[in-house]
Design a protein around this motif. Structure first.
Motif, PDB file in Angstrom:
ATOM      1  N   LEU A  17      -0.603   5.997   4.795  1.00  0.00           N
ATOM      2  CA  LEU A  17      -1.236   5.776   5.874  1.00  0.00           C
ATOM      3  C   LEU A  17      -1.641   6.351   7.567  1.00  0.00           C
ATOM      4  CD1 LEU A  17      -4.810   4.031   5.707  1.00  0.00           C
ATOM      5  CD2 LEU A  17      -2.619   2.463   7.299  1.00  0.00           C
ATOM      6  N   VAL A  18      -0.601   6.773   8.019  1.00  0.00           N
ATOM      7  CA  VAL A  18      -0.704   7.293   9.168  1.00  0.00           C
ATOM      8  C   VAL A  18      -0.513   8.996   9.422  1.00  0.00           C
ATOM      9  CG1 VAL A  18       1.296   7.803  11.327  1.00  0.00           C
ATOM     10  CG2 VAL A  18       1.354   5.461  10.440  1.00  0.00           C
ATOM     11  N   ALA A  19      -0.367   9.656   8.342  1.00  0.00           N
ATOM     12  CA  ALA A  19      -0.789  10.775   7.758  1.00  0.00           C
ATOM     13  C   ALA A  19      -2.449  11.187   7.483  1.00  0.00           C
ATOM     14  CB  ALA A  19      -0.390  11.077   6.868  1.00  0.00           C
ATOM     15  N   VAL A  20      -2.623  10.225   6.933  1.00  0.00           N
ATOM     16  CA  VAL A  20      -4.595  10.489   6.414  1.00  0.00           C
ATOM     17  C   VAL A  20      -4.805   9.901   8.065  1.00  0.00           C
ATOM     18  CG1 VAL A  20      -6.495   8.654   5.387  1.00  0.00           C
ATOM     19  CG2 VAL A  20      -4.179   9.628   3.916  1.00  0.00           C
ATOM     20  N   VAL A  21      -4.530   8.849   8.322  1.00  0.00           N
ATOM     21  CA  VAL A  21      -5.502   8.348   9.844  1.00  0.00           C
ATOM     22  C   VAL A  21      -5.091   9.996  10.956  1.00  0.00           C
ATOM     23  CG1 VAL A  21      -5.329   6.963  11.922  1.00  0.00           C
ATOM     24  CG2 VAL A  21      -5.170   6.077  10.223  1.00  0.00           C
ATOM     25  N   GLN A 136     -10.096   0.151  -5.558  1.00  0.00           N
ATOM     26  CA  GLN A 136      -8.974  -0.334  -4.779  1.00  0.00           C
ATOM     27  C   GLN A 136      -8.742   0.464  -2.995  1.00  0.00           C
ATOM     28  OE1 GLN A 136      -6.002   2.005  -6.992  1.00  0.00           O
ATOM     29  NE2 GLN A 136      -6.066   0.251  -8.921  1.00  0.00           N
ATOM     30  N   LEU A 137      -9.510   1.260  -2.265  1.00  0.00           N
ATOM     31  CA  LEU A 137      -9.384   1.885  -1.379  1.00  0.00           C
ATOM     32  C   LEU A 137     -10.438   0.756  -0.787  1.00  0.00           C
ATOM     33  CD1 LEU A 137      -8.954   3.523   1.068  1.00  0.00           C
ATOM     34  CD2 LEU A 137     -10.965   5.183  -0.044  1.00  0.00           C
ATOM     35  N   ARG A 138     -11.877   1.023  -1.655  1.00  0.00           N
ATOM     36  CA  ARG A 138     -12.947  -0.524  -0.556  1.00  0.00           C
ATOM     37  C   ARG A 138     -12.264  -1.640  -0.648  1.00  0.00           C
ATOM     38  NH1 ARG A 138     -15.913  -0.872  -4.315  1.00  0.00           N
ATOM     39  NH2 ARG A 138     -15.351  -3.013  -5.335  1.00  0.00           N
ATOM     40  N   GLU A 139     -11.148  -2.674  -1.305  1.00  0.00           N
ATOM     41  CA  GLU A 139     -10.279  -3.531  -1.397  1.00  0.00           C
ATOM     42  C   GLU A 139      -9.617  -3.630   0.008  1.00  0.00           C
ATOM     43  OE1 GLU A 139      -9.358  -4.051  -4.701  1.00  0.00           O
ATOM     44  OE2 GLU A 139     -11.528  -4.435  -6.319  1.00  0.00           O
ATOM     45  N   LEU A 144      -7.467  -4.745   5.494  1.00  0.00           N
ATOM     46  CA  LEU A 144      -7.292  -4.302   6.140  1.00  0.00           C
ATOM     47  C   LEU A 144      -8.029  -4.994   7.855  1.00  0.00           C
ATOM     48  CD1 LEU A 144      -5.111  -1.565   5.850  1.00  0.00           C
ATOM     49  CD2 LEU A 144      -4.379  -2.840   5.894  1.00  0.00           C
ATOM     50  N   LEU A 145      -9.343  -4.618   7.227  1.00  0.00           N
ATOM     51  CA  LEU A 145     -10.322  -4.838   8.563  1.00  0.00           C
ATOM     52  C   LEU A 145     -10.634  -6.369   8.450  1.00  0.00           C
ATOM     53  CD1 LEU A 145     -12.877  -2.383   7.730  1.00  0.00           C
ATOM     54  CD2 LEU A 145     -11.983  -2.189   9.345  1.00  0.00           C
ATOM     55  N   THR A 146      -9.762  -7.583   7.640  1.00  0.00           N
ATOM     56  CA  THR A 146     -10.009  -8.384   8.272  1.00  0.00           C
ATOM     57  C   THR A 146      -9.295  -9.003   9.457  1.00  0.00           C
ATOM     58  OG1 THR A 146      -8.666  -9.603   6.326  1.00  0.00           O
ATOM     59  CG2 THR A 146     -10.790  -9.589   5.989  1.00  0.00           C
ATOM     60  N   ARG A 147      -8.112  -8.038   9.482  1.00  0.00           N
ATOM     61  CA  ARG A 147      -7.131  -8.567  10.532  1.00  0.00           C
ATOM     62  C   ARG A 147      -7.547  -7.652  11.921  1.00  0.00           C
ATOM     63  NH1 ARG A 147      -1.710  -9.586   9.157  1.00  0.00           N
ATOM     64  NH2 ARG A 147      -2.405 -11.683   7.936  1.00  0.00           N
ATOM     65  N   LEU A 148      -7.849  -6.062  11.451  1.00  0.00           N
ATOM     66  CA  LEU A 148      -7.986  -4.883  12.215  1.00  0.00           C
ATOM     67  C   LEU A 148      -9.554  -5.713  13.481  1.00  0.00           C
ATOM     68  CD1 LEU A 148      -7.504  -2.059  11.076  1.00  0.00           C
ATOM     69  CD2 LEU A 148      -6.106  -3.095  12.806  1.00  0.00           C
TER      70      LEU A 148
END
Length: 165
Positions: A17-21, A136-139, A144-148
């Motif tokens: 995930l870090v690499a993608v970001v 799955q990516l959408r989910e 993650l967005l519920t926290r971020l």
């Protein structure tokens, strides 16, 4: 409180995930700069204006939509104004506020840039995934967005039912 270290599978997921970001913004920015002379953030600002009635938003709302500070947004909008893509004017409902409006030149710029941008998003993000992985990516994004983004500041981007909240 004891540190809950990452298990090997969690570490592998996190580092990917870090690499993608880290890599994706450069890919999107490079394509837009090459094809349109816009940074990804400039395109994002123009795109957010293009989706609004009268292609207009208060600067504070535009800052929220783009997750930008007002000083950063003002700097970018000033550059876009200099290129004739955006215009700023006092908000008729609140003279203390400033609105930003996409000009016809700005509209044309967004329309011209969108196909290449969408192609890049497809090529680098969606096409490598199966339809099930896209779901799955959408989910995963929603989880993650519920926290971020617990207050839903950017919810207009990812939840059409909350647009304008």
């Amino acid at each position: 409180m004891e540190t809950r270290w990452l298990a090997e599978d969690e570490r592998a997921a996190w580092l990917r995930l870090v690499a993608v970001v880290e890599l994706l913004p450069g890919v999107l920015d490079s394509q837009l700069r090459e094809s349109s002379g816009l940074t990804h953030f400039e395109y994002f600002v123009l795109a957010m204006l293009s989706e609004e009635p009268e292609r207009t938003l208060r600067m504070t709302s535009l800052a929220q939509r783009t997750n930008a500070t007002l000083p950063r947004l003002s700097h970018v909008v000033r550059r876009l104004e200099e290129r004739g893509l955006v215009e700023r004017f006092p908000c008729p409902e609140d003279g203390r506020a400033t609105n930003a409006r996409l000009t016809s030149t700005g509209w044309n710029a967004v329309v011209a840039a969108a196909p290449g941008h969408v192609d890049t998003v497809r090529r680098h993000v969606l096409d490598p995934l199966t339809p099930a992985q896209v779901d799955q990516l959408r989910e995963i994004g929603a989880a993650l967005l519920t926290r971020l983004d617990p207050d839903g500041r950017l919810s207009g981007l990812y939840d059409p039912d909350r647009s304008g909240v």
